[in-house]
Enzyme design. Structure first.
Site, PDB file in Angstrom:
ATOM      1  N   ASP A 161      21.111  16.580   3.476  1.00  0.00           N
ATOM      2  CA  ASP A 161      21.949  16.411   2.299  1.00  0.00           C
ATOM      3  C   ASP A 161      23.232  15.694   2.764  1.00  0.00           C
ATOM      4  O   ASP A 161      23.446  15.476   3.960  1.00  0.00           O
ATOM      5  CB  ASP A 161      22.237  17.760   1.617  1.00  0.00           C
TER       6      ASP A 161
HETATM    7  C1  NOJ Z   1      24.502  16.283  -2.697  1.00  0.00           C
HETATM    8  C2  NOJ Z   1      23.494  17.063  -3.470  1.00  0.00           C
HETATM    9  O1  NOJ Z   1      23.402  18.374  -2.974  1.00  0.00           O
HETATM   10  C3  NOJ Z   1      22.106  16.437  -3.471  1.00  0.00           C
HETATM   11  O2  NOJ Z   1      21.292  17.166  -4.344  1.00  0.00           O
HETATM   12  C4  NOJ Z   1      22.205  14.997  -3.854  1.00  0.00           C
HETATM   13  O3  NOJ Z   1      20.930  14.440  -3.965  1.00  0.00           O
HETATM   14  C5  NOJ Z   1      23.034  14.296  -2.790  1.00  0.00           C
HETATM   15  N1  NOJ Z   1      24.383  14.853  -2.800  1.00  0.00           N
HETATM   16  C6  NOJ Z   1      23.126  12.793  -2.982  1.00  0.00           C
HETATM   17  O4  NOJ Z   1      23.960  12.482  -4.015  1.00  0.00           O
END
Ligand code: NOJ
Length: 747
Positions: free
Chosen positions: A278
């Protein structure tokens, strides 16, 4: 120059000569291996580096040209060809970029939030959302998206409950797979589909107290039976990627968690797709003091099997020294690069990484896309109360007051995680009702509150005044989009601002009051439901939410949605979910309410069961609950046998009759309880469901085959066991009904 020409020639030659591979290797594996052999260490590390390119800065361009970036997220459509040309024309091996973006519930045409989609219990509807999202996104160069979120959660305070499919593992599994199929189709290179991502692996939905990014703790039994099944289903469905989450699980950050990422994902499930972190989640292992340095965080991430580092910069900065120090093997790096390249080949990026930018936007908001969004939005609405008010008859109602902060909020109705939806395309409830019925019914609009958090009562008074002259009041209340989603957690999940006062004052007038709740999570709305004559739960329904609601309110469409999540009466009941475990003092044992306990009561045997004195037993609304304009009657369940042995199939069936005045769709649910086992089992578990269309006056018999798979569970030693004994089976219209159960024995 000459050198580059030879390399490119060599690469092309390799790709074309690879169609016949040795040792049963697929042609993609063979191409990947050939390319890998040509790559320098720096080029390999570059492929593992994903950068946010919301603004394509000179540094990003330089990073692409030097081969230090393998993937971009959030790159604007107008820059796609430029960045792909930089990657293809200016790097030694010409490897195209993987372009990613969060397309969570629609790209331009916005569909209901995933939690609302789950109310449809319709896999085809969810797949349709995926299909339309992919078609719209790919036109802008997006080949990869970070959805579905299949984190089961029992906590409506957690803002991200909006992004998932609710509280149940089985429902989440089938919905997640439907979304993956819709996004990916059968060929990722066909120009119509994009790569999906099963996230957030794993346990993120367990975040303590519903506070995002908080700790998560669970037992092996719960991990295996609740949290992992949707991910296992996604892996089996061929999801292109997995995302490791932000959270730790039982003390180990999941972005460096070898048990989850290696032992389970790669070794048990044989998953061979790409795993991404993430945003900063690898680097965060350093921030949370799990590793003493950022370099150590990179080591933990790559050694656990996270192939691509999203924005953390720790792979690009530290893998070189980690390999030199022997802390990370070259084999580990090669495996990670292999997974990235494999995805790029599968997506057909080496054949054509560019987009037709002469015509940007031409595929967005097509009539087909808008119709699809409308269909899914209609199926996502749940009727939870109706004292004979709905549907409204436009030929009888003279004046309607439309009120509430969500009645005409084109942006808010799109919900969370909506980067690209344009609110000018949204059809609000006010727009739709005026357009469809404005010629027949006098429609008065008084928003009462500017937005959901408003506290100014002046507008409320205006609405109340207008209400006294109306026959029916439609109050659209709820939450603004920004109050749910990532990092948007609430400790108080009642209607924000002075919306409770608004409902109370409207109810006091004594006219028919219909409350429509447009929110990102279950809310504690018991009192407001009591004050209303009818209540619809719509969550955030997307671009076409208003038209869908108008169709339902006026009976053009008969509601069929069912709740995929329990609504608590009070926050203090959380976590509350239908499939909790049987206790020795079940909630139906001897409940006593707070006011039933005498003063100066001595230690007493009153109320000795699992419940809260002030909330009583049970939730406000249970999982699976939802009404229709018609009524359905269920026959007793019949079983094809009363005893089976492992390997047999037993069929449970039930006849459902439409006894009301409308043709309708019923979501028929199968629940099973394992009565005696080596571990205490949930009171019931959803094991199947069917959406059946039943014309008025007619009956349909629904059959569910039950096999050992439905009777098995993981024990505390991570073994999948199917234990002999008695099982109780229900076929019902919600999880709250227990009266038609039948028992069979597994010998
Ligand atoms: C953080 C989020 O937790 C995740 O779900 C998302 O896809 C990513 N950022 C990318 O934006």
């Amino acid at each position: 120059m000459m050198k580059k020409f030879y390399i490119v020639f060599f690469v092309l030659a390799l790709f074309t000569s690879c169609s016949k591979c040795k040792n049963g290797q697929s042609s993609i594996d063979c191409k990947v291996d050939s390319l890998l052999q040509l790559m320098t260490f720096e080029e390999k590390i570059g492929q593992l580096n994903q950068i946010d390119a919301g603004y394509v800065s000179p540094e990003i361009k330089a990073g692409i040209t030097s081969g230090a970036i393998g993937s971009l997220l959030n790159c604007p459509a107008q820059n796609i060809n430029e960045v792909q040309h930089l990657a293809v024309d200016s790097t030694r091996l010409g490897i195209p970029l993987l372009i990613a973006r969060d397309v969570i519930h629609g790209y331009k045409t916005i569909f209901p939030i995933p939690l609302a989609q789950a109310c449809s219990w319709d896999t085809a509807a969810v797949a349709l959302c995926g299909k339309v999202s992919a078609l719209e996104a790919i036109a802008d160069g997006i080949k990869y998206t970070f959805t579905p979120m299949i984190d089961v959660t029992h906590d409506p305070r957690w803002g991200r409950i909006a992004e998932g499919y609710g509280e149940d593992s089985y429902l989440t599994s089938v919905m997640g797979v439907a979304m993956i199929n819709g996004l990916q189709g059968s060929d990722l290179a066909d120009g119509k589909h994009i790569a999906a991502c099963a996230k957030h692996f794993a346990g993120y939905g367990l975040t303590e107290s519903g506070r995002d990014y908080n700790v998560a703790n669970t037992s092996e039994e719960r991990l295996r039976n609740w949290i992992l099944p949707p991910f296992k289903a996604a892996a089996e469905a061929g999801v292109a990627t997995f995302m490791a989450g932000f959270n730790e699980l039982n003390g180990v950050p999941v972005s460096g968690n070898k048990y989850l990422l290696k032992d389970i994902l790669r070794n048990e499930w044989n998953y061979d797709g790409m795993v991404i972190s993430d945003y900063f989640s690898i680097e965060q292992m350093f921030v949370e003091n799990y590793t003493p340095t950022r370099g150590d965080a990179a080591r933990e991430g790559i050694n656990a099997g996270v192939d691509m580092d999203m924005m953390g910069h720790v792979y690009i900065n530290h893998l070189d020294s980690l390999v030199k120090a022997g802390a990370v093997s070259m084999e580990t790096i090669d495996n990670a690069v292999r997974n990235v390249l494999k995805l790029k080949f599968k997506l057909g990026l080496f054949d054509n990484p560019y987009i037709d930018d002469s015509n940007l936007g031409s595929t967005h908001y097509s009539p087909d896309a808008l119709n699809a969004s409308l269909k899914v939005a209609e199926e996502s609405v749940v009727l939870v109360k109706n004292d004979s008010v709905l549907p409204l008859d436009a030929s009888k109602v003279k004046r309607i007051l439309i009120t509430g902060p969500l009645a005409n909020a084109p942006y808010e109705q799109m919900g969370t995680w909506c980067f690209d939806g344009d609110k000018t395309h949204s059809v609000t409830p006010l727009d739709a009702i005026k357009e469809q019925y404005g010629d027949r019914v006098d429609i008065v609009f008084e928003p009462a509150l500017d937005f959901s958090r408003s506290t100014d009562l002046e507008g409320v008074e205006r609405a109340v005044k207008a209400a006294s002259k109306a026959d029916v009041i439609l109050a659209f209340v709820g939450e603004e989009a920004i109050l749910s989603g990532e990092a948007k957690c609430r400790a108080d999940i009642s209607l924000p601002g002075v919306q409770n006062e608004l409902i109370k004052k409207l109810a006091d007038i004594g006219k028919s009051l219909v409350m429509v709740v447009m929110a990102g999570r279950p809310l504690t709305i018991g009192e407001q439901m009591e004050q209303s004559d009818a209540t619809l739960i719509a969550f955030h329904g997307g671009t076409m939410a208003g038209k869908a609601l108008s169709n339902i309110i006026f009976g053009e469409s008969v509601p069929s949605g069912k709740l995929p999540v329990t609504f608590p009466k009070m926050v203090g009941q959380i976590p509350i979910y239908y499939n909790d475990y049987k206790t020795g003092r079940p909630a139906d044992y001897r409940p006593t309410l707070l006011n039933e306990i005498p003063v100066e009561a001595r230690q007493t045997s009153l109320g000795f069961c699992t419940y809260h004195l002030d909330a009583g037993v049970g939730p406000l609304m249970e999982f699976g609950y939802g009404l229709s304009y018609t009524t359905f009657e269920y026959s007793p369940v019949s079983l094809s046998k009363s005893e089976i042995v492992a390997g047999d199939t037993i069929t449970a069936s039930c006849t459902i009759t439409n006894t009301g005045g409308y043709d309708g769709t019923e979501i028929v649910q199968l629940y099973i309880h394992d009565k005696f086992a080596s571990l205490v089992r949930p009171v019931k578990e959803l094991k199947g469901f069917k959406r059946v269309i039943i014309p008025k006056g007619e009956s349909v018999t629904v059959e569910f085959p039950i096999t050992a798979k439905d009777l098995s569970f993981y024990n505390n030693s991570s073994e999948l066991v199917c234990e002999p004994g008695e099982f109780e089976v229900w076929i019902a219209s919600s999880s709250g009904l227990n009266d038609n159960g039948k028992i069979f024995t597994l010998k």
